[in-house]
Design a protein around this motif. Structure first.
Motif, PDB file in Angstrom:
ATOM      1  N   THR A 197       0.823  -1.270  -0.040  1.00  0.00           N
ATOM      2  CA  THR A 197       0.122   0.031  -0.086  1.00  0.00           C
ATOM      3  C   THR A 197       0.814   1.299  -0.164  1.00  0.00           C
ATOM      4  O   THR A 197       0.278   2.350  -0.411  1.00  0.00           O
ATOM      5  CB  THR A 197      -1.023  -0.081   1.040  1.00  0.00           C
ATOM      6  OG1 THR A 197      -0.253  -0.054   2.271  1.00  0.00           O
ATOM      7  CG2 THR A 197      -1.934  -1.150   1.176  1.00  0.00           C
ATOM      8  N   ARG A 198       2.348   1.118   0.251  1.00  0.00           N
ATOM      9  CA  ARG A 198       3.100   2.167   0.136  1.00  0.00           C
ATOM     10  C   ARG A 198       4.345   1.891  -0.008  1.00  0.00           C
ATOM     11  O   ARG A 198       4.830   0.762   0.355  1.00  0.00           O
ATOM     12  CB  ARG A 198       2.731   3.237   1.499  1.00  0.00           C
ATOM     13  CG  ARG A 198       3.547   2.433   2.772  1.00  0.00           C
ATOM     14  CD  ARG A 198       3.469   3.440   4.004  1.00  0.00           C
ATOM     15  NE  ARG A 198       4.415   2.916   5.019  1.00  0.00           N
ATOM     16  CZ  ARG A 198       4.569   3.332   6.179  1.00  0.00           C
ATOM     17  NH1 ARG A 198       3.746   4.266   6.678  1.00  0.00           N
ATOM     18  NH2 ARG A 198       5.087   2.692   7.253  1.00  0.00           N
ATOM     19  N   ALA A 199       5.300   2.853  -0.529  1.00  0.00           N
ATOM     20  CA  ALA A 199       6.554   2.527  -1.038  1.00  0.00           C
ATOM     21  C   ALA A 199       7.230   2.522   0.357  1.00  0.00           C
ATOM     22  O   ALA A 199       8.159   1.211   0.096  1.00  0.00           O
ATOM     23  CB  ALA A 199       7.134   3.628  -1.950  1.00  0.00           C
ATOM     24  N   GLU A 200       7.335   3.055   1.133  1.00  0.00           N
ATOM     25  CA  GLU A 200       8.121   3.049   2.453  1.00  0.00           C
ATOM     26  C   GLU A 200       7.699   4.399   3.370  1.00  0.00           C
ATOM     27  O   GLU A 200       7.005   5.373   2.698  1.00  0.00           O
ATOM     28  CB  GLU A 200       9.489   3.278   1.907  1.00  0.00           C
ATOM     29  CG  GLU A 200      10.518   3.370   3.114  1.00  0.00           C
ATOM     30  CD  GLU A 200      10.804   2.122   3.635  1.00  0.00           C
ATOM     31  OE1 GLU A 200      10.577   2.282   5.055  1.00  0.00           O
ATOM     32  OE2 GLU A 200      11.392   1.339   3.227  1.00  0.00           O
ATOM     33  N   ARG A 201       8.006   4.392   4.423  1.00  0.00           N
ATOM     34  CA  ARG A 201       7.723   5.447   5.295  1.00  0.00           C
ATOM     35  C   ARG A 201       8.282   6.932   4.606  1.00  0.00           C
ATOM     36  O   ARG A 201       9.153   6.898   4.085  1.00  0.00           O
ATOM     37  CB  ARG A 201       8.237   5.600   6.657  1.00  0.00           C
ATOM     38  CG  ARG A 201       8.127   6.506   7.647  1.00  0.00           C
ATOM     39  CD  ARG A 201       6.679   6.282   8.319  1.00  0.00           C
ATOM     40  NE  ARG A 201       6.713   7.330   9.431  1.00  0.00           N
ATOM     41  CZ  ARG A 201       6.075   8.384   9.558  1.00  0.00           C
ATOM     42  NH1 ARG A 201       5.526   8.959   8.468  1.00  0.00           N
ATOM     43  NH2 ARG A 201       5.962   9.076  10.409  1.00  0.00           N
ATOM     44  N   TRP A 202       7.465   7.804   4.471  1.00  0.00           N
ATOM     45  CA  TRP A 202       7.793   9.249   3.936  1.00  0.00           C
ATOM     46  C   TRP A 202       7.946   9.165   2.665  1.00  0.00           C
ATOM     47  O   TRP A 202       8.824   9.927   2.017  1.00  0.00           O
ATOM     48  CB  TRP A 202       8.914   9.682   4.649  1.00  0.00           C
ATOM     49  CG  TRP A 202       8.801  10.331   6.018  1.00  0.00           C
ATOM     50  CD1 TRP A 202       7.802  10.777   6.687  1.00  0.00           C
ATOM     51  CD2 TRP A 202       9.491   9.848   7.120  1.00  0.00           C
ATOM     52  NE1 TRP A 202       7.654  10.911   7.854  1.00  0.00           N
ATOM     53  CE2 TRP A 202       8.909  10.432   8.393  1.00  0.00           C
ATOM     54  CE3 TRP A 202      10.825   9.217   7.259  1.00  0.00           C
ATOM     55  CZ2 TRP A 202       9.526  10.256   9.614  1.00  0.00           C
ATOM     56  CZ3 TRP A 202      11.168   9.078   8.446  1.00  0.00           C
ATOM     57  CH2 TRP A 202      10.685   9.572   9.694  1.00  0.00           C
ATOM     58  N   ARG A 203       7.627   7.992   1.607  1.00  0.00           N
ATOM     59  CA  ARG A 203       7.683   8.125   0.351  1.00  0.00           C
ATOM     60  C   ARG A 203       6.301   7.906  -0.311  1.00  0.00           C
ATOM     61  O   ARG A 203       5.678   6.830  -0.217  1.00  0.00           O
ATOM     62  CB  ARG A 203       8.507   6.918  -0.206  1.00  0.00           C
ATOM     63  CG  ARG A 203       9.920   7.071   0.151  1.00  0.00           C
ATOM     64  CD  ARG A 203      10.982   5.968  -0.245  1.00  0.00           C
ATOM     65  NE  ARG A 203      12.138   6.119  -0.033  1.00  0.00           N
ATOM     66  CZ  ARG A 203      12.935   6.083   0.972  1.00  0.00           C
ATOM     67  NH1 ARG A 203      12.476   5.812   2.164  1.00  0.00           N
ATOM     68  NH2 ARG A 203      14.396   6.070   0.848  1.00  0.00           N
ATOM     69  N   MET A 204       5.811   8.877  -0.817  1.00  0.00           N
ATOM     70  CA  MET A 204       4.298   8.853  -1.470  1.00  0.00           C
ATOM     71  C   MET A 204       3.543   8.370  -0.362  1.00  0.00           C
ATOM     72  O   MET A 204       2.433   7.421  -0.733  1.00  0.00           O
ATOM     73  CB  MET A 204       4.402   8.251  -2.708  1.00  0.00           C
ATOM     74  CG  MET A 204       5.241   8.816  -3.857  1.00  0.00           C
ATOM     75  SD  MET A 204       4.590  10.493  -4.227  1.00  0.00           S
ATOM     76  CE  MET A 204       3.191  10.336  -5.229  1.00  0.00           C
ATOM     77  N   GLU A 205       3.647   8.654   0.972  1.00  0.00           N
ATOM     78  CA  GLU A 205       2.701   8.130   1.718  1.00  0.00           C
ATOM     79  C   GLU A 205       1.481   8.979   1.987  1.00  0.00           C
ATOM     80  O   GLU A 205       1.593  10.223   2.276  1.00  0.00           O
ATOM     81  CB  GLU A 205       3.469   8.057   3.346  1.00  0.00           C
ATOM     82  CG  GLU A 205       2.784   7.546   4.238  1.00  0.00           C
ATOM     83  CD  GLU A 205       3.625   7.591   5.770  1.00  0.00           C
ATOM     84  OE1 GLU A 205       3.254   6.591   6.764  1.00  0.00           O
ATOM     85  OE2 GLU A 205       4.426   8.292   5.782  1.00  0.00           O
ATOM     86  N   VAL A 206       0.446   8.595   1.723  1.00  0.00           N
ATOM     87  CA  VAL A 206      -0.954   9.023   1.888  1.00  0.00           C
ATOM     88  C   VAL A 206      -1.431   9.149   3.292  1.00  0.00           C
ATOM     89  O   VAL A 206      -1.475   8.333   3.959  1.00  0.00           O
ATOM     90  CB  VAL A 206      -1.826   8.356   0.881  1.00  0.00           C
ATOM     91  CG1 VAL A 206      -3.322   9.118   1.160  1.00  0.00           C
ATOM     92  CG2 VAL A 206      -1.312   8.524  -0.485  1.00  0.00           C
ATOM     93  N   LEU A 207      -1.417  10.501   3.796  1.00  0.00           N
ATOM     94  CA  LEU A 207      -1.913  10.758   5.266  1.00  0.00           C
ATOM     95  C   LEU A 207      -3.367  11.731   5.028  1.00  0.00           C
ATOM     96  O   LEU A 207      -3.768  12.001   4.101  1.00  0.00           O
ATOM     97  CB  LEU A 207      -0.973  11.468   6.037  1.00  0.00           C
ATOM     98  CG  LEU A 207       0.585  10.950   5.954  1.00  0.00           C
ATOM     99  CD1 LEU A 207       1.460  11.777   6.477  1.00  0.00           C
ATOM    100  CD2 LEU A 207       0.383   9.654   6.780  1.00  0.00           C
TER     101      LEU A 207
END
Length: 469
Positions: A320-330
């Motif tokens: 669901t996400r590349a990595e923490r702080w990488r295109m992370e949807v919040l």
């Protein structure tokens, strides 16, 4: 780490063994190896590494208190456990990793995948780990453990039961990837992209190309080079490797490719095609069309390792996400979405993130880009920050917020290009940017926060995300 006697560790590292307590040269150590005393546990091996700001030898006591069974040091310290004194602790760490991997590899089951590129290494590493874990025990780096220290630490995690090792290989100068390749000896070498990330440190794009080529130049005829067909610089590496080349890309001529690519705010849909005519639809939830290339590289390497297409697709769709702080949807509350992509930034990744922002912002919503410095560009910094400012305007980004003096040229270029009516705002600090932007956000807004790690905007992204959580 696999079982090694103290005598073996000393021989492998070229060091001198100093015994303590009841230990003998035949005493076995097999605990985790680390350069951070805070990560040491019972039976661990602590490598005391002199650093730019501190000296690992100062933390030897803490490592012993945490349970270290062996210290690898450049000078003797006052400690009640055995020590191996070496000339250079980083070199010793590398030699130890090389020997551990060699021994496990001799058992016949271990396969190693090396990953490099100016962008996408960590995402591809994470995708590979997800796919390969479904087949067998897989070791892959924590965070971005991809340098002369982090990569060997990852290699030292392999054991006799490890089936796959994914080695992320980064560099800031020519020769560093070659060294990591020598340590790990990949069966498959992946090169994702050659761009301007760290170009200032390398000394220009040609030096960057030379450094990334090291991933495949030492591969053997029985190995596989997985190369990006869509990047001319990466494509040029085909003539510089003895390995069999497998191409990935969206354009023509790729062995592993994607068609029918559609980017949305939920991710990207595409059809994956593998050699032999197999194809499957993929709903890839990692945000950003540019991450499709990382998925294709993963699929190509996995296919070469014998993983079936259904298992590859299932694993890709689970991420669901590349990595923490990488295109992370919040966020999401009040109809405001925050995309926190402020761990790394290069001209290529910045442009890709801006294009994603423009693509996914819904009708009636505003695309807002909060941008900071792209570091390590050297003499290219001014022109590349100008280019991103121009691109933001040309993509129709509704509101640009530029943070920090080092990124100010983005703001100036945007104004010159046409954002003279408040569409671009300059903030000296992340706090200033937050105070200016937060009350202006409304339902339908999509906010991209993007910068190099050194600019610290990832914390601004988290703060905005928490405001709308």
């Amino acid at each position: 780490m696999i079982d090694l006697t103290l005598e073996e560790v000393a021989r492998i590292t070229g060091g001198t063994l100093h015994l303590a307590g009841e230990a003998t040269p035949q005493t076995v150590v097999n605990g985790a190896v680390d350069t951070d005393s805070r990560e040491i546990g019972p039976g661990g091996v602590f490598v005391a590494k002199p650093g730019e700001f501190t000296d690992g030898h100062l933390f030897a006591d803490a490592a012993v208190e945490a349970g270290a069974a062996l210290l690898i040091v450049e000078r003797l310290v006052d400690a009640p456990v055995p020590q191996v004194v070496v000339a250079d602790s980083v070199d010793a760490l590398g030699e130890l990793a090389h020997e551990v991997v060699r021994r496990v590899r001799e058992l016949g089951a271990l396969k190693i995948v090396g990953v490099t590129g100016s962008n996408g290494k960590t995402t591809t590493k994470n995708l590979l780990r997800t796919v390969l874990e479904g087949v067998g025990e897989t070791i892959a780096p924590r965070a971005s453990f991809n340098n002369e220290v982090g990569a060997p630490l990852t290699m030292l995690e392999v054991t006799e039961s490890t089936r796959f090792l994914v080695a992320e290989m980064g560099a800031s100068k020519v020769g560093e990837i070659s060294r990591l390749v020598r340590l790990a000896r990949p069966d498959i070498g992946i090169v994702l992209k050659v761009g301007l990330a760290h170009a200032g440190e390398f000394g220009g794009i040609e030096a960057t190309l030379a450094a990334k080529t090291e991933m495949v130049s030492d591969l053997l005829p029985g190995d596989v080079a997985v190369l990006n067909r869509d990047d001319p610089r990466v494509a040029s590496m085909a003539d510089k490797t003895a390995a069999r080349v497998v191409w990935f890309g969206i354009g023509e001529g790729a062995d592993v490719c994607a068609t029918d690519v559609v980017a949305t705010s939920e991710g990207t849909r595409f059809t994956l095609h593998l050699p032999g005519g197999e194809s499957r639809p993929v709903v890839f939830r990692v945000l950003g069309e540019h991450h499709v290339m990382n998925a294709l590289a993963t699929a190509a390497a996995s296919h070469e390792l014998g993983v079936g297409i259904d298992a590859v697709v299932s694993a890709l769709e689970s991420v669901t996400r590349a990595e923490r702080w990488r295109m992370e949807v919040l966020g999401g509350a009040g109809g405001v979405s925050i995309i926190n992509d402020a761990y790394n930034a290069s001209p290529d990744s910045m442009a890709a993130a801006l294009k994603t922002l423009a693509q996914i912002t819904g009708p009636g919503g505003r695309a807002i880009a909060v941008l900071g410095e792209m570091s390590e560009l050297g003499e290219l910094a001014g022109d590349e920050h100008d280019r991103i400012g121009l691109l933001a305007v040309r993509l129709g980004i509704d509101q640009l917020v530029v943070v920090g003096t080092a990124a100010r040229r983005m703001h100036i270029s945007a104004i010159k290009e046409g954002s003279w009516d408040g569409e671009s705002y300059f903030a000296d600090t992340a706090d200033d940017a937050y105070e200016w932007l937060r009350p202006k956000l409304r339902a339908g807004d999509t906010v991209l926060v993007k910068s190099s790690n050194s600019a610290g905007l990832r914390f601004l992204g988290d703060r905005l995300g928490e405001s709308f959580s």
